[in-house]
Design an enzyme around this catalytic site. Structure first.
Site, PDB file in Angstrom:
ATOM      1  N   ASP A  10       0.864  -1.184   0.000  1.00 29.32           N
ATOM      2  CA  ASP A  10       0.000   0.000   0.000  1.00 29.32           C
ATOM      3  C   ASP A  10       0.896   1.227   0.000  1.00 29.32           C
ATOM      4  OD1 ASP A  10      -2.295   1.606   0.192  1.00 29.32           O
ATOM      5  OD2 ASP A  10      -2.137   1.707   2.371  1.00 29.32           O
ATOM      6  N   SER A  11       0.285   2.374  -0.247  1.00 30.20           N
ATOM      7  CA  SER A  11       1.044   3.615  -0.162  1.00 30.20           C
ATOM      8  C   SER A  11       1.388   3.938   1.297  1.00 30.20           C
ATOM      9  CB  SER A  11       0.224   4.755  -0.760  1.00 30.20           C
ATOM     10  OG  SER A  11      -1.046   4.793  -0.147  1.00 30.20           O
ATOM     11  N   CYS A  73      -3.628  -1.093  -2.190  1.00 33.69           N
ATOM     12  CA  CYS A  73      -3.839   0.326  -2.491  1.00 33.69           C
ATOM     13  C   CYS A  73      -4.816   0.456  -3.664  1.00 33.69           C
ATOM     14  CB  CYS A  73      -2.494   0.954  -2.852  1.00 33.69           C
ATOM     15  SG  CYS A  73      -2.615   2.679  -3.308  1.00 33.69           S
ATOM     16  N   GLU A 153      -3.802   8.206   8.665  1.00 32.30           N
ATOM     17  CA  GLU A 153      -2.346   8.008   8.834  1.00 32.30           C
ATOM     18  C   GLU A 153      -1.887   8.573  10.176  1.00 32.30           C
ATOM     19  OE1 GLU A 153       0.255   6.690   6.777  1.00 32.30           O
ATOM     20  OE2 GLU A 153      -1.263   5.856   5.442  1.00 32.30           O
ATOM     21  N   CYS A 186     -10.816   3.212  -0.940  1.00 34.03           N
ATOM     22  CA  CYS A 186      -9.490   3.671  -0.535  1.00 34.03           C
ATOM     23  C   CYS A 186      -9.125   2.880   0.718  1.00 34.03           C
ATOM     24  CB  CYS A 186      -9.543   5.174  -0.243  1.00 34.03           C
ATOM     25  SG  CYS A 186      -8.066   5.808   0.552  1.00 34.03           S
ATOM     26  N   HIS A 188      -7.744   3.512   3.325  1.00 34.09           N
ATOM     27  CA  HIS A 188      -7.834   4.163   4.632  1.00 34.09           C
ATOM     28  C   HIS A 188      -9.269   4.338   5.128  1.00 34.09           C
ATOM     29  CE1 HIS A 188      -3.774   4.819   3.432  1.00 34.09           C
ATOM     30  NE2 HIS A 188      -3.468   5.554   4.495  1.00 34.09           N
TER      31      HIS A 188
HETATM   32  N1  DGL Z   1      -3.698   3.738  -0.450  1.00 32.89           N
HETATM   33  C1  DGL Z   1      -4.427   4.771  -1.140  1.00 32.89           C
HETATM   34  C2  DGL Z   1      -5.642   4.178  -1.807  1.00 32.89           C
HETATM   35  O1  DGL Z   1      -6.175   3.168  -1.389  1.00 32.89           O
HETATM   36  C3  DGL Z   1      -4.881   5.849  -0.203  1.00 32.89           C
HETATM   37  C4  DGL Z   1      -3.795   6.738   0.289  1.00 32.89           C
HETATM   38  C5  DGL Z   1      -3.071   7.498  -0.796  1.00 32.89           C
HETATM   39  O2  DGL Z   1      -3.587   8.472  -1.356  1.00 32.89           O
HETATM   40  O3  DGL Z   1      -1.962   7.075  -1.055  1.00 32.89           O
HETATM   41  O4  DGL Z   1      -6.102   4.719  -2.770  1.00 32.89           O
END
Ligand code: DGL
Length: 285
Positions: A10-11, A73, A153, A186, A188
């Protein structure tokens, strides 16, 4: 394939929601997680950049000889997975198709379905196109909610008044459309289910695809108990910055203590050519 780990990335740390779901379906399977904490958010970046980051991460994760790689992600799933998966030598599983399928199953023709996602995911139209391929007569509305990512986060609680205020601000136009289902598109956002559900009311079903992704991976690799494994359920985590922060907030998101976290620099795994993404040196898990 018996004792190979599942790799998840993930990011940041929101992808641990997918790890938690994988734990339920495949409790013994070792897992390797990468969170790109130095470069989060991806959702505000260009498709070109998200593709490059994803290639680097995939190349890093291939070192662990995974049975598959899960792009937890949504932004990477929407923007990069379709582009790079033909060049990856193991299955590269994204989260868009399972989320879209769940949304279609929760609705009927003529309903409204809402997608909450990052700006990059919304711009890609990946959810809208996948949903409308499965059910053309579903109205799909999309909303980018970039401020929700840093709140998660940062470890803000679901009851935090700032969280509730931001949720209200983003969801006000969506609520007026009375969607039957809303996709938490997303990584999060599942961490904010409570205020989102409270604001939208009972008429809207929230879709969190983590469970469907885990079920899909289970079908892909098989859920038989592992025989040769020496350290069942081991979770190795890597981040590109600030392992201590990841460890403390990640432990809350995952609901279990994260003990193994190390920092790596994904740029070191830049993909040299546009052929198959081959791993650099393999490491044993
Ligand atoms: N992991 C990203 C997503 O699911 C969310 C956070 C980001 O913008 O990196 O789209």
């Amino acid at each position: 394939m018996n004792d190979q780990p599942i790799a998840v990335f993930d990011s940041g740390l929101g992808g641990l929601n997918v790890v938690r779901a994988l734990r339920r379906v495949l409790p013994e399977r070792p897992l390797v997680y990468f969170g790109d904490t130095a470069r989060v958010p991806y959702g505000t970046k260009s498709a070109e950049t998200v593709i490059r980051f994803t290639e680097e991460i995939v190349r890093f994760l291939l070192r662990f000889d995974p049975c598959c790689i899960v792009a937890a992600c949504n932004t990477a799933s929407a923007v990069a997975v379709p582009v790079i998966s033909p060049r990856v030598p193991v299955p590269l599983v994204g989260v868009v198709a399972p989320g879209a399928k769940d949304a279609v199953e929760a609705t009927k023709d003529g309903d409204v379905v809402a997608i909450l996602a990052t700006a990059a995911t919304v711009a890609s139209n990946a959810y809208r196109n996948t949903i409308n391929r499965l059910r053309p007569r579903l109205a799909v509305v999309q909303k980018a909610c970039p401020l929700l990512v840093p709140l998660v986060e940062e470890g803000r609680s679901e009851d935090d008044p700032i969280v509730r205020m931001v949720v209200r601000e983003y969801l006000e136009p969506i609520r007026r459309l009375r969607p039957t289902a809303l996709v938490l598109g997303c990584t999060h956002y599942p961490g904010l289910k409570k205020p989102i559900a409270a604001y939208l009311g009972e008429g809207t079903k929230l879709i969190d695809s983590a469970r469907s992704v885990a079920d899909h991976v289970g079908r892909l690799i098989g859920t038989k108990p592992l025989s040769r494994i020496s350290d069942p359920g081991r979770l190795l985590c890597y981040v590109s910055d600030n392992p201590q922060h990841f460890q403390s907030v990640g432990t809350q998101v995952l609901g279990e203590a994260i003990t193994d976290v190390a920092r790596v620099c994904p740029e070191e795994f830049a993909v040299p050519s546009r052929t198959i993404i081959d791993p650099p040196d393999r490491v044993a898990v």
